[in-house]
Write a protein that holds these residues in place. Sequence first.
Motif, mmCIF file in Angstrom:
data_model
loop_
_atom_site.group_PDB
_atom_site.id
_atom_site.type_symbol
_atom_site.label_atom_id
_atom_site.label_comp_id
_atom_site.label_asym_id
_atom_site.label_seq_id
_atom_site.Cartn_x
_atom_site.Cartn_y
_atom_site.Cartn_z
ATOM 1 N N GLY A 75 0.795 -1.230 0.000
ATOM 2 C CA GLY A 75 0.000 0.000 0.000
ATOM 3 C C GLY A 75 0.818 1.266 0.000
ATOM 4 O O GLY A 75 0.293 2.342 0.275
ATOM 5 N N LEU A 76 2.113 1.182 -0.329
ATOM 6 C CA LEU A 76 2.995 2.349 -0.307
ATOM 7 C C LEU A 76 2.993 3.111 -1.623
ATOM 8 O O LEU A 76 3.501 4.226 -1.681
ATOM 9 N N ILE A 77 2.467 2.497 -2.682
ATOM 10 C CA ILE A 77 2.421 3.147 -3.985
ATOM 11 C C ILE A 77 1.191 2.638 -4.719
ATOM 12 O O ILE A 77 0.869 1.459 -4.657
ATOM 13 N N ALA A 78 0.476 3.547 -5.384
ATOM 14 C CA ALA A 78 -0.720 3.164 -6.127
ATOM 15 C C ALA A 78 -0.327 2.489 -7.438
ATOM 16 O O ALA A 78 0.819 2.574 -7.890
ATOM 17 N N THR A 79 -1.308 1.841 -8.059
ATOM 18 C CA THR A 79 -1.023 1.075 -9.281
ATOM 19 C C THR A 79 -0.585 1.980 -10.425
ATOM 20 O O THR A 79 0.363 1.666 -11.151
ATOM 21 N N ALA A 80 -1.256 3.118 -10.620
ATOM 22 C CA ALA A 80 -0.944 3.992 -11.760
ATOM 23 C C ALA A 80 0.487 4.517 -11.715
ATOM 24 O O ALA A 80 1.233 4.385 -12.699
ATOM 25 N N PRO A 81 0.955 5.132 -10.625
ATOM 26 C CA PRO A 81 2.365 5.565 -10.597
ATOM 27 C C PRO A 81 3.342 4.402 -10.652
ATOM 28 O O PRO A 81 4.454 4.540 -11.175
ATOM 29 N N ALA A 82 2.944 3.247 -10.126
ATOM 30 C CA ALA A 82 3.820 2.078 -10.224
ATOM 31 C C ALA A 82 4.011 1.674 -11.687
ATOM 32 O O ALA A 82 5.113 1.276 -12.097
ATOM 33 N N ALA A 224 8.072 -11.123 -14.870
ATOM 34 C CA ALA A 224 7.645 -10.384 -13.676
ATOM 35 C C ALA A 224 6.310 -10.903 -13.160
ATOM 36 O O ALA A 224 6.089 -11.017 -11.947
ATOM 37 N N MET A 225 5.387 -11.234 -14.072
ATOM 38 C CA MET A 225 4.096 -11.787 -13.651
ATOM 39 C C MET A 225 4.275 -13.128 -12.945
ATOM 40 O O MET A 225 3.644 -13.390 -11.911
ATOM 41 N N LEU A 226 5.127 -13.982 -13.497
ATOM 42 C CA LEU A 226 5.356 -15.289 -12.875
ATOM 43 C C LEU A 226 6.025 -15.145 -11.510
ATOM 44 O O LEU A 226 5.766 -15.929 -10.594
ATOM 45 N N SER A 227 6.890 -14.150 -11.374
ATOM 46 C CA SER A 227 7.605 -13.946 -10.108
ATOM 47 C C SER A 227 6.686 -13.454 -9.005
ATOM 48 O O SER A 227 7.001 -13.624 -7.817
ATOM 49 N N THR A 228 5.556 -12.828 -9.359
ATOM 50 C CA THR A 228 4.628 -12.296 -8.356
ATOM 51 C C THR A 228 3.316 -13.071 -8.331
ATOM 52 O O THR A 228 2.321 -12.573 -7.823
ATOM 53 N N ILE A 229 3.304 -14.297 -8.863
ATOM 54 C CA ILE A 229 2.056 -15.027 -9.013
ATOM 55 C C ILE A 229 1.406 -15.356 -7.671
ATOM 56 O O ILE A 229 0.189 -15.507 -7.571
ATOM 57 N N LEU A 240 0.898 -7.140 -14.017
ATOM 58 C CA LEU A 240 -0.105 -7.373 -15.059
ATOM 59 C C LEU A 240 -0.210 -6.167 -15.991
ATOM 60 O O LEU A 240 -0.235 -6.312 -17.224
ATOM 61 N N GLY A 241 -0.268 -4.967 -15.424
ATOM 62 C CA GLY A 241 -0.343 -3.762 -16.241
ATOM 63 C C GLY A 241 0.878 -3.601 -17.127
ATOM 64 O O GLY A 241 0.764 -3.235 -18.305
ATOM 65 N N ASN A 242 2.055 -3.901 -16.582
ATOM 66 C CA ASN A 242 3.278 -3.809 -17.375
ATOM 67 C C ASN A 242 3.268 -4.824 -18.514
ATOM 68 O O ASN A 242 3.701 -4.532 -19.634
ATOM 69 N N PHE A 243 2.759 -6.023 -18.235
ATOM 70 C CA PHE A 243 2.662 -7.035 -19.297
ATOM 71 C C PHE A 243 1.680 -6.590 -20.381
ATOM 72 O O PHE A 243 1.925 -6.827 -21.581
ATOM 73 N N LEU A 244 0.586 -5.941 -19.987
ATOM 74 C CA LEU A 244 -0.375 -5.450 -20.985
ATOM 75 C C LEU A 244 0.270 -4.390 -21.872
ATOM 76 O O LEU A 244 0.025 -4.348 -23.090
ATOM 77 N N LEU A 304 -9.468 -6.764 -13.313
ATOM 78 C CA LEU A 304 -9.044 -8.140 -13.557
ATOM 79 C C LEU A 304 -8.542 -8.826 -12.285
ATOM 80 O O LEU A 304 -8.667 -10.055 -12.155
ATOM 81 N N LEU A 305 -7.975 -8.046 -11.382
ATOM 82 C CA LEU A 305 -7.450 -8.597 -10.127
ATOM 83 C C LEU A 305 -8.052 -7.831 -8.955
ATOM 84 O O LEU A 305 -7.397 -6.992 -8.336
ATOM 85 N N PRO A 306 -9.317 -8.081 -8.633
ATOM 86 C CA PRO A 306 -9.947 -7.346 -7.524
ATOM 87 C C PRO A 306 -9.370 -7.771 -6.183
ATOM 88 O O PRO A 306 -8.815 -8.862 -6.036
ATOM 89 N N SER A 307 -9.503 -6.893 -5.209
ATOM 90 C CA SER A 307 -9.031 -7.204 -3.859
ATOM 91 C C SER A 307 -9.928 -8.261 -3.243
ATOM 92 O O SER A 307 -11.140 -8.279 -3.470
ATOM 93 N N PRO A 308 -9.369 -9.187 -2.466
ATOM 94 C CA PRO A 308 -10.188 -10.222 -1.831
ATOM 95 C C PRO A 308 -11.070 -9.614 -0.754
ATOM 96 O O PRO A 308 -10.789 -8.525 -0.244
ATOM 97 N N PRO A 309 -12.150 -10.281 -0.382
ATOM 98 C CA PRO A 309 -13.009 -9.769 0.694
ATOM 99 C C PRO A 309 -12.244 -9.700 2.012
ATOM 100 O O PRO A 309 -11.305 -10.465 2.246
ATOM 101 N N LEU A 310 -12.664 -8.764 2.840
ATOM 102 C CA LEU A 310 -11.967 -8.551 4.106
ATOM 103 C C LEU A 310 -12.151 -9.714 5.068
ATOM 104 O O LEU A 310 -11.347 -9.913 5.963
ATOM 105 N N THR A 311 -13.238 -10.472 4.910
ATOM 106 C CA THR A 311 -13.509 -11.587 5.812
ATOM 107 C C THR A 311 -12.716 -12.824 5.371
ATOM 108 O O THR A 311 -13.281 -13.854 5.022
ATOM 109 N N GLU A 312 -11.418 -12.725 5.388
ATOM 110 C CA GLU A 312 -10.574 -13.852 4.999
ATOM 111 C C GLU A 312 -10.039 -14.538 6.238
ATOM 112 O O GLU A 312 -10.193 -14.065 7.374
#
Length: 569
Positions: A75-82, A224-229, A240-244, A304-312
């Motif tokens: 949570g230290l950096i948002a997806t767009a600037p990343a 990179a996608m495989l490394s963070t699977i 995923l965004g970088n691969f796209l 494509l990759l939504p956050s999981p529900p909080l009740t995990e």
Amino acid sequence: MQALLNILSGVALLVWGTHLVRTGILRLYGGPLRRLLRRSAGHRGTAFLAGLAVAGLLQSSTATALIVAAYAGQGLIATAPALAVMLGADVGTSLVTVVLSLELHWLAPMLIVAGVTLFLRRQDSPIGRFGRILIGLGLILFALQWIRTATHPIVDAAGVKVLFATLTGDVLLDVLVAAIAAVVVYSSLAVVLLVATLAELNIIGLPVALGLVLGANLGSGLLAMLSTIHAEPDARRVTLGNFLFKLIGCALAIPLIGHAVAAAQPAGLVPATAVVAFHLAFNVLLAAVFLGLTNPIARLAERLLPSPPLTEDPSRPRHLDPSALDTPALAIGNAARETLRIADMIEEMLRGMLVVLKDNDRELAARLSKRDDAVDKLYTAVKLYLSQASRGALSERETRRLADIVSFAINLEQVGDIIERILEDIVERKIDKGRSFSAAGVNEIVDLHRRLVANLGLATSVFLNGDDKSARELLAQKVLFRDLERSYAEAHLARLAGNTIESIETSSLHLDLISDLRRINSHFCTVAYPILEEAGVLARTRLIEPPPDDAGDLADDAGQVPKDAPRAV
């Protein structure tokens, strides 16, 4: 056969050299580079430049992707600037490719000799780590020259021509082969340099070489996608965004390969130069097109990759990202965050324990006992996670921090076991038998409990910040807590002497309870010892030095018999 082995050894040296440079820079400059990435995330332009600089030093867009993805997962950096950082990282790697493709073979021996000298003299120092970087750079340049030399004898071999002829005329096959190669060797940089060398020796044609370059770029995104699977969705969105980006860019560039080849001929570019120039142009144009589209791609990745529900499941680790294990500082930070989750669970168990004691709540006692199972699983996960971190890549400070995290996690796990046993005792020895504490006894337990919760908060602060002032305060609270426990035990015995019925019925449970609370407090306070020991303010022993006339006692302690001691008859 020997020529083929020579080529394979050259490729292996090329891959190993890029690995040495990447890991060496992470060990030496990993902290400043990570801070640069995190501080530059506020604007797309600065994020792009930060990615360019970091990847240029690491010589790996994949390594940069893993760092940025780990930050996104925390949570230290948002997806767009990343994603803007990743566009800059791809350009930075392309610039490194241009530099390494120059005729610098004369520099390789100098770099290797200087690097080995520095590394052998002071291996565990920053100078030694810098020597490791020089060795890697020298190996890269040496490997490229080795491949050129080893390839000459087999250029005209019929089998080689047949092998590379299979790549001619099918751009999609070229892209696929290079993408797989980039994943296998864990470096798109090595693949592009190898392709440039093969093109220079006319083993492959320029159209094939450009197709392979596109595949190497696509392979780096796939790697990179495989490394963070196994990472959290927030982290995987970055890769995923970088691969796209790369996938769309390759789809647009494949029809233009013929135009690129036609443009290279009148410009007078030799094949090797054309390859690295195409690689640079591809990533520069990709950044120019998509830098303004990071927000839409980020939203697509989030869908494509939504956050999981909080009740995990609470026993499932949230911060132990496996992709961060190659970057020790990130792995240590992840383990520290997970350990804080354990501390939060312990605090929940502590607060609930007092409710069970006051209200005789059996159901709450059962739920809190199950929470100890989650504490045990998280502790095991943290321990195993840190055991997978590369110890050779840790600095002395990082090694100490790792040990502190493991120690704090162990103590928290033991506290969970103590609380579970306390809950069992309360149910069996108080609730089941319908007994109650005296009003004075309850007040004593409440006071100790209040101090215990406060000391847990102080211990957590010491664990996070390493402040020696807070560590001193924590040890002072330990002494106070021990004195209060003794005082309350004496007060309880006084009530027994006064024949207080409640005190007589719950005497054993009361004394066990306040003793267990003191033990829990001692576990909390252990986090202060390493900090005070490092600061040089922790005494090695609590024994008071005896006066000089107690030399006889000292002799006894040393196993010697004083001269005036009576002899056995």
